[in-house]
Design a protein around this motif. Structure first.
Motif, PDB file in Angstrom:
ATOM      1  N   VAL A   1       0.840  -1.203   0.000  1.00 57.48           N
ATOM      2  CA  VAL A   1       0.000   0.000   0.000  1.00 57.48           C
ATOM      3  C   VAL A   1       0.877   1.255   0.000  1.00 57.48           C
ATOM      4  O   VAL A   1       0.615   2.211  -0.738  1.00 57.48           O
ATOM      5  CB  VAL A   1      -0.948  -0.006   1.208  1.00 57.48           C
ATOM      6  CG1 VAL A   1      -1.658   1.321   1.341  1.00 57.48           C
ATOM      7  CG2 VAL A   1      -1.952  -1.107   1.064  1.00 57.48           C
ATOM      8  N   ILE A   2       1.950   1.230   0.817  1.00 54.18           N
ATOM      9  CA  ILE A   2       2.839   2.391   0.861  1.00 54.18           C
ATOM     10  C   ILE A   2       3.477   2.631  -0.504  1.00 54.18           C
ATOM     11  O   ILE A   2       3.503   3.752  -1.024  1.00 54.18           O
ATOM     12  CB  ILE A   2       3.925   2.210   1.942  1.00 54.18           C
ATOM     13  CG1 ILE A   2       3.287   2.285   3.305  1.00 54.18           C
ATOM     14  CG2 ILE A   2       4.986   3.271   1.816  1.00 54.18           C
ATOM     15  CD1 ILE A   2       4.265   2.115   4.415  1.00 54.18           C
ATOM     16  N   PHE A   3       3.974   1.554  -1.134  1.00 57.08           N
ATOM     17  CA  PHE A   3       4.576   1.685  -2.466  1.00 57.08           C
ATOM     18  C   PHE A   3       3.541   2.189  -3.461  1.00 57.08           C
ATOM     19  O   PHE A   3       3.833   3.045  -4.296  1.00 57.08           O
ATOM     20  CB  PHE A   3       5.127   0.340  -2.944  1.00 57.08           C
ATOM     21  CG  PHE A   3       6.513   0.051  -2.470  1.00 57.08           C
ATOM     22  CD1 PHE A   3       7.467   1.056  -2.444  1.00 57.08           C
ATOM     23  CD2 PHE A   3       6.885  -1.212  -2.067  1.00 57.08           C
ATOM     24  CE1 PHE A   3       8.754   0.798  -2.010  1.00 57.08           C
ATOM     25  CE2 PHE A   3       8.162  -1.481  -1.629  1.00 57.08           C
ATOM     26  CZ  PHE A   3       9.095  -0.471  -1.601  1.00 57.08           C
ATOM     27  N   LEU A   4       2.318   1.659  -3.374  1.00 61.66           N
ATOM     28  CA  LEU A   4       1.286   2.054  -4.329  1.00 61.66           C
ATOM     29  C   LEU A   4       1.017   3.554  -4.205  1.00 61.66           C
ATOM     30  O   LEU A   4       0.927   4.264  -5.204  1.00 61.66           O
ATOM     31  CB  LEU A   4       0.004   1.250  -4.088  1.00 61.66           C
ATOM     32  CG  LEU A   4      -1.108   1.549  -5.075  1.00 61.66           C
ATOM     33  CD1 LEU A   4      -0.693   1.164  -6.473  1.00 61.66           C
ATOM     34  CD2 LEU A   4      -2.375   0.820  -4.704  1.00 61.66           C
ATOM     35  N   THR A   5       0.932   4.045  -2.937  1.00 65.29           N
ATOM     36  CA  THR A   5       0.690   5.476  -2.751  1.00 65.29           C
ATOM     37  C   THR A   5       1.828   6.292  -3.343  1.00 65.29           C
ATOM     38  O   THR A   5       1.608   7.237  -4.104  1.00 65.29           O
ATOM     39  CB  THR A   5       0.560   5.804  -1.254  1.00 65.29           C
ATOM     40  OG1 THR A   5      -0.221   4.798  -0.639  1.00 65.29           O
ATOM     41  CG2 THR A   5      -0.061   7.146  -1.045  1.00 65.29           C
ATOM     42  N   GLY A   6       3.065   5.905  -2.987  1.00 67.95           N
ATOM     43  CA  GLY A   6       4.220   6.664  -3.465  1.00 67.95           C
ATOM     44  C   GLY A   6       4.305   6.700  -4.972  1.00 67.95           C
ATOM     45  O   GLY A   6       4.421   7.767  -5.578  1.00 67.95           O
ATOM     46  N   PHE A   7       4.216   5.531  -5.603  1.00 67.97           N
ATOM     47  CA  PHE A   7       4.387   5.491  -7.058  1.00 67.97           C
ATOM     48  C   PHE A   7       3.157   6.025  -7.778  1.00 67.97           C
ATOM     49  O   PHE A   7       3.282   6.533  -8.898  1.00 67.97           O
ATOM     50  CB  PHE A   7       4.726   4.077  -7.517  1.00 67.97           C
ATOM     51  CG  PHE A   7       6.111   3.656  -7.126  1.00 67.97           C
ATOM     52  CD1 PHE A   7       7.205   4.375  -7.561  1.00 67.97           C
ATOM     53  CD2 PHE A   7       6.322   2.568  -6.310  1.00 67.97           C
ATOM     54  CE1 PHE A   7       8.487   4.012  -7.192  1.00 67.97           C
ATOM     55  CE2 PHE A   7       7.595   2.196  -5.940  1.00 67.97           C
ATOM     56  CZ  PHE A   7       8.678   2.923  -6.380  1.00 67.97           C
ATOM     57  N   ALA A   8       1.972   5.931  -7.155  1.00 70.27           N
ATOM     58  CA  ALA A   8       0.780   6.491  -7.810  1.00 70.27           C
ATOM     59  C   ALA A   8       0.868   8.008  -7.834  1.00 70.27           C
ATOM     60  O   ALA A   8       0.386   8.644  -8.774  1.00 70.27           O
ATOM     61  CB  ALA A   8      -0.485   6.044  -7.104  1.00 70.27           C
ATOM     62  N   ILE A   9       1.510   8.621  -6.805  1.00 76.56           N
ATOM     63  CA  ILE A   9       1.722  10.066  -6.866  1.00 76.56           C
ATOM     64  C   ILE A   9       2.648  10.394  -8.025  1.00 76.56           C
ATOM     65  O   ILE A   9       2.410  11.303  -8.801  1.00 76.56           O
ATOM     66  CB  ILE A   9       2.293  10.601  -5.541  1.00 76.56           C
ATOM     67  CG1 ILE A   9       1.274  10.460  -4.428  1.00 76.56           C
ATOM     68  CG2 ILE A   9       2.708  12.047  -5.692  1.00 76.56           C
ATOM     69  CD1 ILE A   9       1.793  10.832  -3.072  1.00 76.56           C
TER      70      ILE A   9
END
Lengths: 112, 497
Positions: free
Chosen positions: B210-218
Motif C-alpha cells: 500500500v505504501i509503495f502504491l501510494t508513493g508510485f501512484a503520486i
C-alpha cells in the motif's frame, strides 16, 4: 517499541506541517521533518541494544554489532534530502520575488 | 556485460561535459546532447538483440557479486522501456536545438535534461531497490528544476507544488523500502523476491504494498493523487512537457509499479483489483476535466492522466492479452503524447499563445505542424489505421475476455470523450478562419519540423507492433511480467552464467 511510536509521531508532525501550514518556509520545514522521521526509522531498523560499529580490525572480535547497511543508505538519503531542500528553498526565494508573499493561499495563479 | 552500464554512464557523462563546456563553446551543448541521446537510442535498439539472444543479462557494478553488491538487470521489459524512453528523448533533444533559443541558458537546460535521462534509464536498468530510489530522486529533482526553468511566476508556483508533493511521495517510497529491508534483510530485487516466497503471507507485505502504491501512484499521477500534474506539465518548456508526459510518469510510476507488483512482491488479486479501480477512475476524471480546458497544454496534461488510467487499468486486469495491450498503449502514448506536446510547442513558438480561443485556421500557415497534430490527435482518440486504435482495441477486448463488461463499456465511452476533446483542439486551433493578427506567422525551423514529422510517422505506423514480425519485441516484455515470481530464478541463472 517506544522509539518506533515516537518515530511515527515525528512523521505525522511532518505530514501535518506540510498539509496544514500556509507559510511556504514552514511547509519546507515539514518536509524536512518527514524525511528525518523516515531516516530515523531506517537507522532504528538496523540498531541493536549495546551494539558496536562493525569495523574489521586486527585481533579484535566484535560479537554484538549493529547492521551497517541502513547507516550507509541513510547517509545517501540525507544527501538527497539536502539537494531537494536546497532546490525548494531556491524556488521559494524566487516565488517571494514574484508574488511578494510566503502565504501559499495567495500564490494561486494556476487554476482549472 | 559492460554495455548495461552505458545506459547510465552516457547521459551522466554527457551532463558533466555539457556543464563543463557549455558556457565556453557556444554550440557544444546541442552537439553533445544530441550525440549522447542518439548513441543511447542505438544502444537501446541493440539491447533488443541482446535480450533476444540471452533473455536476461546481469552486470555487477564494481565487480561485487549481486546479492551483496548492486547489479544491473536487462530483460525484456527493461529493453522495451529503454527503447521507448530513448526514442522520445532523442527526438526531443533534436527539437530543443531551435526551441530552446527562446530561453537564456541552453547549457543548463541540457545538463538537467541529461540528468533526468540518467535517472530514468537507471530506474529501468537497475536490479536493486535502494538504487531504484536513488535514480528516482535524480530524475525527480532534475524534473522539479526543469519545470521551473522559465522562472516566471506560474512556473515557479507549479514547480513548488510538484516538488512538495513529489518529496512526500519519495519519503513514502523510502519508508516502504525500509520496512521491506527490515523484513527480508536484503535490497536486491531478485533476492527480496526469493526471501518473500520462502516466508508465509504476512500483513506487513500488504502494508508495504500500500505504501509503495501510494508513493508510485503520486509519481504516476493516478487520480486521487494527480493534483500536481495539470500544473507542472503545462508550465514546463514544451520539450520537457513532452518528456514528462511522454516518459517520466511512465518510468517513475507505471514501470516501478509493474516491477514491484508483478516481479518482486507478486501481489494478490485484490491488490491488482485496486489498480483496475484506480485506472478506471483516472480514465474517467482525466477525460472529463480535459474537455473543459482552453489552454492547449493543460488539456493535453489532463489527457495524460486519462491515458495513464488506460495503461494501469489494463495492467491491473493482468491477463496476458491485457498486459500486452497495456504495454502497447504505453509505447503508443509515449509517442503520440510527445508529438502533441511538441506540436503545442510549435504553435506557441509561432503564435506566442496557448489559448485555444485566440487561435484558428493555423493549418494554412503551419501545414506541417497541422499534419503532425492531426496524426497525434487521431492516434490518441483511436481512429482505425493508427497505433492508438489497436492498443485500445486490445485493452477493451482483454477487459471483455476477463469478464469485466461494465469496465469495458466505460473504456469505450471514455474513448469517445477523448475523440471529442481532440476534435475541439483540432477545430479551434487548425480549422476555421485565420485571425487577421496571425497572417504573418511562419512555419517552425527545420530541426523542430524534422522531429515532429518523425514522431508523427511513428504514430502512424506504431500499430505494426502487433503484427507477427515485430511482436516478439513487445511479447518479451509481456512475458517478463507474466513470469511473476520466476523473475528471481532468471536473474540468479544469469548471475551464474
Amino acid at each position: 517499541m517506544t522509539e518506533y511510536i515516537l518515530c511515527l509521531a515525528l512523521f505525522c508532525i511532518g505530514l501535518y506541517c506540510v498539509l496544514r501550514k500556509r507559510n511556504i518556509i514552514k511547509i519546507i520545514i515539514g518536509l524536512g521533518i518527514m524525511e528525518y522521521a523516515v531516516n530515523l526509522f531506517f537507522v532504528l531498523v538496523g540498531y541493536k541494544t549495546g551494539g558496536r560499529a562493525p569495523i574489521l580490525a586486527k585481533d579484535q572480535v566484535v560479537s554484538n554489532m549493529v547492521d551497517p547497511i541502513p547507516q550507509a543508505l541513510v547517509l545517501t538519503s540525507i544527501v538527497i534530502g539536502l539537494a531537494v531542500t536546497a532546490l525548494i528553498v531556491a524556488i521559494a526565494i524566487r516565488l517571494f520575488e514574484r508574488y511578494g508573499t510566503f502565504d501559499i493561499t495567495k500564490i494561486r495563479r494556476l487554476k482549472g | 556485460m559492460t554495455v548495461l552500464s552505458f545506459y547510465v554512464v552516457i547521459p551522466l557523462g554527457g551532463a558533466f561535459l555539457i556543464s563543463l563546456l557549455g558556457k565556453r563553446i557556444k554550440s557544444s551543448g546541442d552537439i553533445l546532447a544530441n550525440l549522447s541521446t542518439f548513441s543511447l537510442l542505438v544502444f537501446s535498439l541493440y539491447s533488443i538483440k541482446l535480450v533476444f539472444i540471452n533473455k536476461v543479462l546481469v552486470y555487477n557494478v564494481g565487480g561485487w557479486v549481486a546479492p551483496i553488491g548492486i547489479c544491473m538487470v536487462l530483460d525484456g521489459l527493461s529493453s522495451f522501456m529503454l527503447v521507448t524512453v530513448n526514442l522520445v528523448s532523442f527526438l526531443v533533444t533534436l527539437y530543443s536545438i531551435s526551441y530552446m533559443e527562446r530561453y537564456t541558458d541552453k547549457a543548463k537546460f541540457y545538463t538537467l535534461f541529461m540528468l533526468m535521462l540518467a535517472g530514468m534509464n537507471g530506474i529501468i536498468i537497475t536490479g536493486d531497490l535502494f538504487n531504484l530510489f536513488v535514480f528516482l530522486e535524480i530524475a525527480s529533482i532534475a524534473s522539479y528544476a526543469l519545470v521551473a526553468f522559465g522562472t516566471e511566476a506560474e512556473e515557479l508556483e507549479a514547480s513548488f507544488k510538484y516538488a512538495v508533493i513529489g518529496s512526500v511521495a519519495s519519503s513514502l517510497i523510502l519508508l516502504g523500502i525500509a520496512i521491506l529491508y527490515s523484513y527480508t534483510s536484503t535490497l536486491n530485487m531478485a533476492d527480496i523476491s526469493s526471501v518473500l516466497s520462502g516466508k508465509p503471507q504476512s500483513i506487513l507485505v500488504n502494508f508495504v504494498l500500500v505504501i509503495f502504491l501510494t508513493g508510485f501512484a503520486i509519481k504516476a499521477a493516478l487520480v486521487p493523487f494527480h493534483a500536481w500534474l495539470p500544473d507542472a506539465h503545462p508550465s514546463a518548456p514544451a520539450p520537457i512537457s513532452a518528456m514528462l508526459s511522454g516518459v517520466l510518469i511512465k518510468v517513475l510510476g507505471v514501470y516501478a509499479i509493474c516491477r514491484i507488483f508483478f516481479n518482486i512482491i507478486a501481489a494478490s488479486h485484490k491488490a491488482f483489483f485496486i489498480l483496475v479501480v484506480l485506472g478506471l477512475i483516472s480514465m474517467i476524471v482525466g477525460a472529463f476535466l480535459a474537455i473543459a480546458q482552453n489552454d492547449i497544454k493543460r488539456m493535453f496534461a489532463y489527457s495524460s492522466i486519462s491515458q495513464i488510467g488506460y495503461i494501469i487499468f489494463a495492467l491491473g486486469i493482468g491477463t496476458p492479452l491485457a498486459i500486452f495491450g497495456g504495454l502497447f498503449h504505453l509505447f503508443n502514448h509515449a509517442v503520440f503524447k510527445s508529438t502533441l506536446f511538441l506540436t503545442s510547442g510549435a504553435i506557441e513558438y509561432s503564435v506566442n499563445t496557448r489559448d485555444l480561443r485566440k487561435l484558428g485556421g493555423l493549418s494554412s500557415r503551419l501545414p506541417i505542424t497541422g499534419y503532425t497534430g492531426l496524426l497525434g490527435s487521431m492516434s490518441i482518440s483511436g481512429i482505425p489505421p493508427l497505433g492508438g486504435f489497436w492498443s485500445k482495441l486490445v485493452i477493451i477486448f482483454a477487459a471483455l475476455q476477463a469478464g469485466h463488461f461494465i469496465f469495458a463499456t466505460i473504456a469505450v465511452l471514455v474513448s469517445v470523450i477523448t475523440l471529442a476533446y481532440y476534435l475541439k483542439f483540432q477545430s479551434y486551433a487548425f480549422f476555421g478562419k485565420l485571425d487577421e493578427a496571425l497572417i504573418k506567422i511562419k512555419e517552425v525551423p527545420l530541426t523542430m519540423r524534422l522531429s515532429m514529422i518523425t514522431l508523427g510517422l511513428i504514430c502512424a505506423i506504431s500499430g505494426l507492433l502487433c503484427v507477427p514480425a515485430f511482436k516478439p519485441f513487445l511479447q518479451s516484455a509481456v512475458s517478463v511480467l507474466l513470469s511473476g515470481n520466476a523473475y528471481k530464478d532468471a536473474v540468479f541463472n544469469a548471475l551464474i552464467r
